[in-house]
Design a protein around this motif. Structure first.
Motif: not given
Length: 327
Positions: A55-63, A306-307, A320-327
């Motif tokens: 929910s928090h990290f935008r990079q994880l908002h995939t289908p 990592k999350c 701006q933590s939502r934009l953190t690169n977690v991949m």
């Protein structure tokens, strides 16, 4: 057969209508309380980590991750609501009344139904990603996935209502005495509609996925020396999709092992006594599955590890933590 101590009455004031209080041996009861309480707590905490991460990290908002989020929500509700009530059912008597007994099973059916529906959706997602990768981005969009998730929960609520209609209409009508939690369901219908059909679909889709995956792997090994740069990028994407398919395949396999015994009791008859030792074991396997899924993610998904680290160090509270690169 359960080892039971001397029988007393659940409601001594109701001499002729009270159930007998057949208590379990103290070591057995204590083991059940501790084990189920620990599993409940871990299920809540681990699935909460999955929910917060996606929910928090935008990079994880995939289908695909949205489907994992929906699965984590159903597992979270199992640990937060269903398991505490199941712990109460380990008592020899049910003191919360007929309505609460029915409501508990109603929530149980919704969460179990949502989990099964999510597994089917995950299988479809992996099938399209592996078998039709060029059109995956157009076939599987976030909006379509959100609508499918919403529909799966609506169907689960409707199914729970239909299966438990008689119990909801007249709670406690199937109890033989006061202090009992007895639910009447059509085990054959439940087995076919909410287990055999979905599980058959899941198995067929994954067999197809792994057949294609093996074919792609052989093709990549035999042509790797002649691949151009553009083709290399495609191979990288395919390998990522194959790894996701293997990970979710493990989730589905564990799901099958935990749920099969529960649906096996459908053959025992329409009435399910929720507090019997055999049923407690089968239900415990279902709840245990809800806590296992995040553990599987931790082993196979680097982004989840990592999350968890970022959440544990309170990094998510920073701007701006939502934009953190977690991949």
């Amino acid at each position: 057969m359960e080892t039971l101590e001397e029988a007393e009455l659940c409601f001594p004031q109701l001499l002729n209508s009270s159930c007998k209080k057949l208590t379990r041996p103290r070591p057995e009861a204590l083991t059940i309380y501790i084990l189920m309480s620990c599993v409940s707590l871990l299920t809540v905490l681990l699935n909460l980590l999955v929910i917060v991460s996606i929910s928090h990290f935008r990079q994880l908002h995939t289908p695909t991750n949205l489907l994992l989020l929906s699965l984590a929500v159903s597992d979270f509700l199992v640990g937060l609501i269903v398991m505490p009530f199941q712990i109460l059912l380990t008592e020899p008597c049910w003191f919360l009344g007929d309505l609460m007994c029915t409501v508990f099973v109603f929530v149980l059916y919704i969460t179990v139904g949502a989990s099964i529906a999510n597994m089917v959706l995950i299988s479809v997602d992996r099938y399209v990603a592996i078998c039709d990768p060029l059109r995956y981005s157009t076939k599987v969009t976030q909006m379509k996935v959100k609508l499918c998730i919403l529909l799966s929960w609506v169907v689960s609520v409707f199914y729970a209502f239909m299966m438990l209609y008689d119990n909801l209409k007249d709670p406690g009508r199937f109890n033989s005495c006061y202090g009992e939690c007895l639910i009447n369901v059509n085990g054959a219908v439940d087995l076919v509609l909410w287990f055999l059909i979905p599980i058959s679909a899941i198995i067929i889709l994954y067999v197809r996925v792994f057949v294609v995956a093996v074919s792609q792997a052989r093709s990549m090994r035999s042509h790797i020396a002649a691949i151009k740069l553009q083709r290399s990028m495609t191979v990288t994407v395919q390998r990522s999709e194959l790894k996701a398919a293997r990970t979710l395949g493990v989730v589905v396999a564990v799901f099958l092992m935990c749920y099969c015994p529960y649906y096996g009791i459908s053959f025992s008859g329409p009435a399910i006594k929720m507090s019997s030792s055999t049923n407690l074991l089968f239900f415990f396997l279902i709840y245990f599955n809800s806590g296992l899924n995040p553990v599987i993610y931790a082993f196979f998904y680097p982004w989840f590890r990592k999350c968890v680290k970022l959440i544990a160090t309170l990094h998510i509270l920073q701007p701006q933590s939502r934009l953190t690169n977690v991949m």
